[in-house]
Design a protein around this motif. Structure first.
Motif, PDB file in Angstrom:
ATOM      1  N   ASN A  18       0.828  -1.219   0.000  1.00 27.52           N
ATOM      2  CA  ASN A  18       0.000   0.000   0.000  1.00 27.52           C
ATOM      3  C   ASN A  18       0.855   1.259   0.000  1.00 27.52           C
ATOM      4  OD1 ASN A  18      -2.521  -1.228   0.120  1.00 27.52           O
ATOM      5  ND2 ASN A  18      -2.325  -1.562   2.306  1.00 27.52           N
ATOM      6  N   ILE A  19       1.856   1.262   0.888  1.00 29.86           N
ATOM      7  CA  ILE A  19       2.724   2.431   1.024  1.00 29.86           C
ATOM      8  C   ILE A  19       3.559   2.621  -0.234  1.00 29.86           C
ATOM      9  CG2 ILE A  19       4.568   3.454   2.399  1.00 29.86           C
ATOM     10  CD1 ILE A  19       1.842   3.208   3.821  1.00 29.86           C
ATOM     11  N   LEU A  20       4.113   1.515  -0.746  1.00 30.18           N
ATOM     12  CA  LEU A  20       4.974   1.607  -1.916  1.00 30.18           C
ATOM     13  C   LEU A  20       4.218   2.116  -3.141  1.00 30.18           C
ATOM     14  CD1 LEU A  20       7.041  -1.670  -1.438  1.00 30.18           C
ATOM     15  CD2 LEU A  20       7.936   0.651  -1.394  1.00 30.18           C
ATOM     16  N   LYS A  21       2.958   1.712  -3.278  1.00 30.38           N
ATOM     17  CA  LYS A  21       2.192   2.143  -4.449  1.00 30.38           C
ATOM     18  C   LYS A  21       1.827   3.622  -4.384  1.00 30.38           C
ATOM     19  CE  LYS A  21       0.360  -2.267  -5.975  1.00 30.38           C
ATOM     20  NZ  LYS A  21      -0.801  -3.159  -6.131  1.00 30.38           N
ATOM     21  N   GLU A  22       1.803   4.186  -3.183  1.00 31.52           N
ATOM     22  CA  GLU A  22       1.633   5.637  -3.071  1.00 31.52           C
ATOM     23  C   GLU A  22       2.933   6.361  -3.376  1.00 31.52           C
ATOM     24  OE1 GLU A  22      -0.899   7.670  -0.179  1.00 31.52           O
ATOM     25  OE2 GLU A  22      -1.178   5.721   0.785  1.00 31.52           O
TER      26      GLU A  22
END
Length: 417
Positions: free
Chosen positions: A128-132
């Motif tokens: 989730n964090i990486l895709k942001e």
């Protein structure tokens, strides 16, 4: 912590390297290549190799070796878990983690590795964090980046990193709110030629696909939680609640993630789902081969995707077999037999394959018969008896769609003959 990462293909070429501290020469991988030459198979290369100045910690995945170089003593399992997290991230971004997919997305791969590790220490490992932070590649975005010279890296810090729930981004909204869980169990066992179980255990895990709006708080309970042993949780699970009540309580990440992994030893393993009856006789000059396979304890469920493989000794020239179901092939170079059975229907004739074995003349017969390896899958069955009792949601007013699916499949399932 981790100083460098080398990715090596099946040919022994280092096609990618990433350094977080000082640049370490590729020559450090010579120690890995020496260990690889001594190993009997690709999977048998030692996970930890000590060199005069470094430790090499590696994993093998789809014809690729991921070799991490560390210069100080560190928990090997910590590094191995991080390497698996890298593979999971690549699969999430590129649909697969192969040499081709990595080479096609070199820029995104380096951007991901830069964000996942900060000065050698894990930083952002949640999808989730990486895709942001880094947008997943697509044709349109790639074309725009080539024209404008921009990158996939975001200019703003992910909202999740600023909260006490760093694995979930804020402001999630879905038209259809749904949560699906797959309980998957892999049976590892060794069966002797008399049909008795020498060794058996289950490696299980619960994979989740959660697409819920807002900040839902979920609880999951099991009918027979006492079966679960050596349980490993996703960081979102509140461990104290599990310890006291044996209830999984968690705020889930958005999207796909592994909720927990567990191990079930032989004492709790009730039955082996399939039986294999081999009859192999190899004498000087020729031999006979006969094998049948059928369902044993499947609770009436259909056994699917059955594949039988076996590696024969070098004395074997060829095999002439006749299966009553499916197709078979024999590789005379690698001496590998592969029988693709398909589905096993208990109402029909038991799948059987039999025929003759041709051996090189003048060579003595092998000292032992080859082992039989079996792959299979059974839908809607958890062979251990693990079952989800209920799933509840708090903190949000809508009612989500919920579903649980069970799958049993073969892990390392071997029959000695």
């Amino acid at each position: 912590m981790i100083s460098s990462l080398f990715i090596i293909n099946a040919s022994g070429d280092i096609f990618m390297e990433k350094h977080w501290k000082s640049v370490i020469s590729r020559s450090v991988c010579d120690y890995f290549f020496e260990a690889q030459e001594k190993a009997s198979s690709n999977e048998d290369v030692p996970a930890v190799i000590a060199t005069p100045h470094h430790y090499l910690i590696s994993i093998y995945h789809k014809q690729l070796y991921f070799v991490a170089v560390v210069q100080t003593e560190v928990s090997p399992l910590f590094v191995i878990e991080f390497l698996h997290r890298i593979i999971n991230t690549f699969e999430d971004y590129f649909s697969d983690c192969t040499e081709t997919s990595i080479k096609e997305n070199y820029v995104v791969v380096y951007e991901l590795l830069e964000e996942m590790l900060d000065n050698g220490f894990p930083l952002a490992t949640e999808s989730n964090i990486l895709k942001e932070l880094i947008k997943p590649p697509n044709i349109l975005r790639t074309a725009v980046n080539m024209v404008t010279g921009s990158s996939n890296v975001s200019d703003t810090l992910p909202t999740g990193q600023l909260s006490n729930v760093p694995w979930r981004r804020s402001g999630v909204k879905y038209t259809n709110n749904e949560a699906y869980f797959d309980v998957i169990e892999e049976v590892d066992c060794i069966i002797d030629k008399m049909g008795s179980t020498v060794f058996a255990e289950i490696q299980g895990y619960v994979d989740s696909s959660v697409k819920l709006s807002g900040m839902p708080d979920l609880t999951m309970s099991f009918v027979n939680h006492r079966l679960l042993d050596d349980v490993s949780f996703h960081p979102c699970v509140r461990y104290k609640r599990w310890e006291s009540e044996r209830v999984l309580s968690f705020v889930p990440p958005d999207g796909n993630f592994r909720l927990l992994s567990y191990h079930i030893g032989a004492s709790n393993l009730t039955a082996i789902p399939v039986y294999v009856r081999p009859n192999i006789t190899i004498r000087e000059g020729s031999g006979k081969f006969e094998l049948s396979i059928g369902p044993k304890q499947t609770m009436g469920k259909l056994v699917e995707d059955v594949v039988v493989t076996s590696d024969f000794p070098k004395q074997v020239l060829n095999m002439s077999l006749t299966p009553n179901q499916g197709t078979y092939s024999f590789d005379p170079v690698n001496k590998t037999l592969r029988w693709e059975v398909g589905k096993i229907n208990p109402q029909k004739q038991i799948p059987t394959i039999k025929g003759t074995i041709s051996l090189q003349s003048g060579m003595p017969p092998p000292e032992a018969n080859p082992a039989i390896n079996v792959q299979f899958k059974i839908q809607q069955l958890a062979i251990s008896g693990v079952k989800v009792n209920r799933l509840d949601m708090y903190g949000e007013k809508y009612k989500p769609f919920k579903g649980v699916k069970y799958i049993t499949k073969a892990g390392k399932f071997q029959v000695r003959t």
